[in-house]
Design a protein around this motif. Structure first.
Motif, PDB file in Angstrom:
ATOM      1  N   LYS A 214       0.855  -1.182   0.000  1.00  0.00           N
ATOM      2  CA  LYS A 214       0.000   0.000   0.000  1.00  0.00           C
ATOM      3  C   LYS A 214       0.891   1.232   0.000  1.00  0.00           C
ATOM      4  O   LYS A 214       1.787   1.368   0.847  1.00  0.00           O
ATOM      5  CB  LYS A 214      -0.901   0.039   1.219  1.00  0.00           C
TER       6      LYS A 214
ATOM      7  N   GLU B 143       1.057   5.566  -0.278  1.00  0.00           N
ATOM      8  CA  GLU B 143       0.351   6.841  -0.208  1.00  0.00           C
ATOM      9  C   GLU B 143       0.931   7.731  -1.290  1.00  0.00           C
ATOM     10  O   GLU B 143       2.150   7.767  -1.491  1.00  0.00           O
ATOM     11  CB  GLU B 143       0.531   7.477   1.165  1.00  0.00           C
TER      12      GLU B 143
ATOM     13  N   LYS C 283      -8.413   9.259  -0.493  1.00  0.00           N
ATOM     14  CA  LYS C 283      -8.495   9.541   0.941  1.00  0.00           C
ATOM     15  C   LYS C 283      -8.883  10.987   1.226  1.00  0.00           C
ATOM     16  O   LYS C 283      -8.946  11.394   2.365  1.00  0.00           O
ATOM     17  CB  LYS C 283      -7.157   9.211   1.623  1.00  0.00           C
TER      18      LYS C 283
ATOM     19  N   HIS D 298      -4.468   6.335  -1.890  1.00  0.00           N
ATOM     20  CA  HIS D 298      -3.779   5.113  -1.509  1.00  0.00           C
ATOM     21  C   HIS D 298      -3.857   4.170  -2.693  1.00  0.00           C
ATOM     22  O   HIS D 298      -4.942   3.933  -3.226  1.00  0.00           O
ATOM     23  CB  HIS D 298      -4.412   4.463  -0.280  1.00  0.00           C
TER      24      HIS D 298
END
Length: 88
Positions: free
Chosen positions: A12, A14, A36, A42
């Protein structure tokens, strides 16, 4: 690019911004994107854990932050710290 040959992991990242081409170039269409809010995304992908993955993530370090898995994060942090020591 040395990206093939490791254990398949779920990662994962960001990411801030709207240009996701770099992700699709790296892992094709096997990516899930979650908004988000406030421009933060993400990206979740399944990819092989390898030296090539770590190098690619470091090369794109100003674009992505690894959220999971923690051991991949730690590999990147260690390599960054080791690199900084060369300049002290």
């Amino acid at each position: 690019m040395n990206q093939f040959g490791g254990e398949l992991i779920r990662i994962k990242l960001e990411y801030e911004g709207t240009d996701l081409n770099i992700l699709y170039d790296f892992d094709g269409d096997n990516i899930r994107i979650h908004d988000k809010g406030n421009g933060v995304l993400h990206a979740i992908l399944e990819i092989q854990d390898s030296e090539g993955l770590i190098s690619w993530l470091m090369q794109c370090g100003q674009k992505f932050k690894v959220i999971e898995p923690v051991d991949v994060r730690e590999k990147i942090v260690k390599r960054l710290k080791d690199s900084l020591l060369k300049y002290d």
